[in-house]
Design a protein around this motif. Sequence first.
Motif, PDB file in Angstrom:
ATOM      1  N   MET A   1      42.362 -47.374  17.708  1.00 60.64           N
ATOM      2  CA  MET A   1      42.856 -46.017  17.624  1.00 60.64           C
ATOM      3  C   MET A   1      42.936 -45.440  19.021  1.00 60.64           C
ATOM      4  O   MET A   1      42.053 -45.625  19.839  1.00 60.64           O
ATOM      5  N   ASN A   2      43.996 -44.720  19.280  1.00 63.48           N
ATOM      6  CA  ASN A   2      44.233 -44.110  20.573  1.00 63.48           C
ATOM      7  C   ASN A   2      43.648 -42.702  20.581  1.00 63.48           C
ATOM      8  O   ASN A   2      44.260 -41.765  20.102  1.00 63.48           O
ATOM      9  N   ASN A   3      42.428 -42.539  21.121  1.00 63.82           N
ATOM     10  CA  ASN A   3      41.794 -41.222  21.187  1.00 63.82           C
ATOM     11  C   ASN A   3      42.266 -40.399  22.364  1.00 63.82           C
ATOM     12  O   ASN A   3      42.138 -39.192  22.366  1.00 63.82           O
ATOM     13  N   THR A   4      42.798 -41.056  23.381  1.00 60.42           N
ATOM     14  CA  THR A   4      43.244 -40.363  24.576  1.00 60.42           C
ATOM     15  C   THR A   4      44.688 -39.911  24.403  1.00 60.42           C
ATOM     16  O   THR A   4      45.543 -40.683  24.001  1.00 60.42           O
ATOM     17  N   ILE A   5      44.923 -38.648  24.715  1.00 53.54           N
ATOM     18  CA  ILE A   5      46.279 -38.116  24.660  1.00 53.54           C
ATOM     19  C   ILE A   5      46.832 -38.146  26.072  1.00 53.54           C
ATOM     20  O   ILE A   5      46.434 -37.357  26.923  1.00 53.54           O
ATOM     21  N   ALA A   6      47.730 -39.084  26.325  1.00 55.49           N
ATOM     22  CA  ALA A   6      48.265 -39.274  27.671  1.00 55.49           C
ATOM     23  C   ALA A   6      49.282 -38.197  28.041  1.00 55.49           C
ATOM     24  O   ALA A   6      49.404 -37.823  29.198  1.00 55.49           O
ATOM     25  N   ASN A   7      50.005 -37.703  27.064  1.00 58.46           N
ATOM     26  CA  ASN A   7      51.024 -36.687  27.313  1.00 58.46           C
ATOM     27  C   ASN A   7      50.329 -35.333  27.478  1.00 58.46           C
ATOM     28  O   ASN A   7      49.724 -34.820  26.526  1.00 58.46           O
ATOM     29  N   LEU A   8      50.399 -34.755  28.665  1.00 56.91           N
ATOM     30  CA  LEU A   8      49.682 -33.505  28.939  1.00 56.91           C
ATOM     31  C   LEU A   8      50.184 -32.349  28.092  1.00 56.91           C
ATOM     32  O   LEU A   8      49.412 -31.480  27.695  1.00 56.91           O
ATOM     33  N   GLY A   9      51.468 -32.340  27.767  1.00 51.65           N
ATOM     34  CA  GLY A   9      52.009 -31.294  26.904  1.00 51.65           C
ATOM     35  C   GLY A   9      51.433 -31.377  25.506  1.00 51.65           C
ATOM     36  O   GLY A   9      51.072 -30.358  24.904  1.00 51.65           O
ATOM     37  N   VAL A  10      51.325 -32.586  24.974  1.00 49.78           N
ATOM     38  CA  VAL A  10      50.733 -32.787  23.648  1.00 49.78           C
ATOM     39  C   VAL A  10      49.267 -32.378  23.674  1.00 49.78           C
ATOM     40  O   VAL A  10      48.783 -31.674  22.772  1.00 49.78           O
ATOM     41  N   ALA A  11      48.545 -32.800  24.709  1.00 53.49           N
ATOM     42  CA  ALA A  11      47.127 -32.442  24.828  1.00 53.49           C
ATOM     43  C   ALA A  11      46.952 -30.930  24.853  1.00 53.49           C
ATOM     44  O   ALA A  11      46.049 -30.387  24.205  1.00 53.49           O
ATOM     45  N   ALA A  12      47.818 -30.231  25.576  1.00 55.52           N
ATOM     46  CA  ALA A  12      47.724 -28.770  25.660  1.00 55.52           C
ATOM     47  C   ALA A  12      47.957 -28.112  24.308  1.00 55.52           C
ATOM     48  O   ALA A  12      47.289 -27.138  23.954  1.00 55.52           O
ATOM     49  N   VAL A  13      48.890 -28.641  23.527  1.00 55.17           N
ATOM     50  CA  VAL A  13      49.132 -28.100  22.190  1.00 55.17           C
ATOM     51  C   VAL A  13      47.893 -28.276  21.326  1.00 55.17           C
ATOM     52  O   VAL A  13      47.447 -27.344  20.663  1.00 55.17           O
ATOM     53  N   PHE A  14      47.311 -29.482  21.330  1.00 57.53           N
ATOM     54  CA  PHE A  14      46.107 -29.717  20.537  1.00 57.53           C
ATOM     55  C   PHE A  14      44.971 -28.794  20.989  1.00 57.53           C
ATOM     56  O   PHE A  14      44.233 -28.264  20.152  1.00 57.53           O
ATOM     57  N   ASP A  15      44.828 -28.603  22.285  1.00 51.35           N
ATOM     58  CA  ASP A  15      43.758 -27.747  22.802  1.00 51.35           C
ATOM     59  C   ASP A  15      43.937 -26.288  22.396  1.00 51.35           C
ATOM     60  O   ASP A  15      42.972 -25.525  22.388  1.00 51.35           O
ATOM     61  N   GLY A  16      45.160 -25.887  22.044  1.00 49.93           N
ATOM     62  CA  GLY A  16      45.429 -24.507  21.669  1.00 49.93           C
ATOM     63  C   GLY A  16      45.131 -24.163  20.218  1.00 49.93           C
ATOM     64  O   GLY A  16      45.188 -23.003  19.830  1.00 49.93           O
ATOM     65  N   TYR A  17      44.798 -25.159  19.397  1.00 47.48           N
ATOM     66  CA  TYR A  17      44.506 -24.899  17.990  1.00 47.48           C
ATOM     67  C   TYR A  17      43.088 -24.379  17.812  1.00 47.48           C
ATOM     68  O   TYR A  17      42.195 -24.765  18.568  1.00 47.48           O
ATOM     69  N   PRO A  18      42.853 -23.558  16.783  1.00 43.66           N
ATOM     70  CA  PRO A  18      41.470 -23.193  16.441  1.00 43.66           C
ATOM     71  C   PRO A  18      40.682 -24.470  16.124  1.00 43.66           C
ATOM     72  O   PRO A  18      41.272 -25.468  15.680  1.00 43.66           O
ATOM     73  N   PRO A  19      39.359 -24.472  16.335  1.00 40.92           N
ATOM     74  CA  PRO A  19      38.568 -25.702  16.205  1.00 40.92           C
ATOM     75  C   PRO A  19      38.753 -26.473  14.887  1.00 40.92           C
ATOM     76  O   PRO A  19      38.934 -27.689  14.913  1.00 40.92           O
ATOM     77  N   ALA A  20      38.716 -25.807  13.750  1.00 36.73           N
ATOM     78  CA  ALA A  20      38.848 -26.527  12.469  1.00 36.73           C
ATOM     79  C   ALA A  20      40.233 -27.144  12.328  1.00 36.73           C
ATOM     80  O   ALA A  20      40.381 -28.277  11.877  1.00 36.73           O
ATOM     81  N   GLU A  47      54.101 -40.888  21.652  1.00 32.45           N
ATOM     82  CA  GLU A  47      53.605 -39.547  21.338  1.00 32.45           C
ATOM     83  C   GLU A  47      54.189 -38.575  22.347  1.00 32.45           C
ATOM     84  O   GLU A  47      54.022 -38.748  23.554  1.00 32.45           O
ATOM     85  N   GLU A  48      54.889 -37.575  21.847  1.00 30.61           N
ATOM     86  CA  GLU A  48      55.529 -36.606  22.736  1.00 30.61           C
ATOM     87  C   GLU A  48      55.682 -35.288  21.995  1.00 30.61           C
ATOM     88  O   GLU A  48      55.389 -35.200  20.810  1.00 30.61           O
ATOM     89  N   LEU A  49      56.133 -34.281  22.709  1.00 32.06           N
ATOM     90  CA  LEU A  49      56.423 -32.995  22.070  1.00 32.06           C
ATOM     91  C   LEU A  49      57.882 -32.940  21.676  1.00 32.06           C
ATOM     92  O   LEU A  49      58.758 -33.261  22.472  1.00 32.06           O
ATOM     93  N   ARG A  50      58.129 -32.561  20.447  1.00 30.03           N
ATOM     94  CA  ARG A  50      59.476 -32.271  19.959  1.00 30.03           C
ATOM     95  C   ARG A  50      59.390 -30.941  19.250  1.00 30.03           C
ATOM     96  O   ARG A  50      58.544 -30.760  18.377  1.00 30.03           O
ATOM     97  N   TRP A  51      60.224 -30.021  19.614  1.00 29.29           N
ATOM     98  CA  TRP A  51      60.221 -28.671  19.057  1.00 29.29           C
ATOM     99  C   TRP A  51      58.835 -28.031  19.206  1.00 29.29           C
ATOM    100  O   TRP A  51      58.378 -27.281  18.355  1.00 29.29           O
TER     101      TRP A  51
END
Length: 142
Positions: A1-20, A47-51
């Motif tokens: 399983m790929n736990n590391t998010i290499a795409n910084l844009g994708v990582a930023a989106v995930f980081d912006g969600y509420p914890p749950a 893995e990338e950002l689309r829309w």
Amino acid sequence: MNNTIANLGVAAVFDGYPPALHRRLMQLRQLIFETAEEIDGVGKLEEELRWGQPSYITSESKSGSMIRIDRWKSSHTQYAMYFHCQTTLVDTFRTVFPNEFRYEGNRAIIFDEDDDVPVEALKTCIAWALTYHSGKRTSRGK
């Protein structure tokens, strides 16, 4: 399983969600990667950002249809797995799994953060999306 998010844009989106919601969306992400690894011929996932949404497509894009995950509309407790609306994927899911999921038209499966996600059924849906154009259909779940 790929736990590391290499795409910084994708990582930023995930980081912006509420914890749950973050935890639940990361679980969907893990299921997508796990399912892809279990299917012969799918190839590497991109893995990338689309829309503005984390999106997953096979490196052999002719074999599969894109899967996106995100919160549902502006909800802080609901999230969704989105599929290309011009495919028959969601109609197929609805036929095979009429009671396992909540659907939005022909484009999404919707979850609440308190839901018990039917993992095997969802992995079947993911597998069908990742092999949509190849004509393969796995018998996962049913």
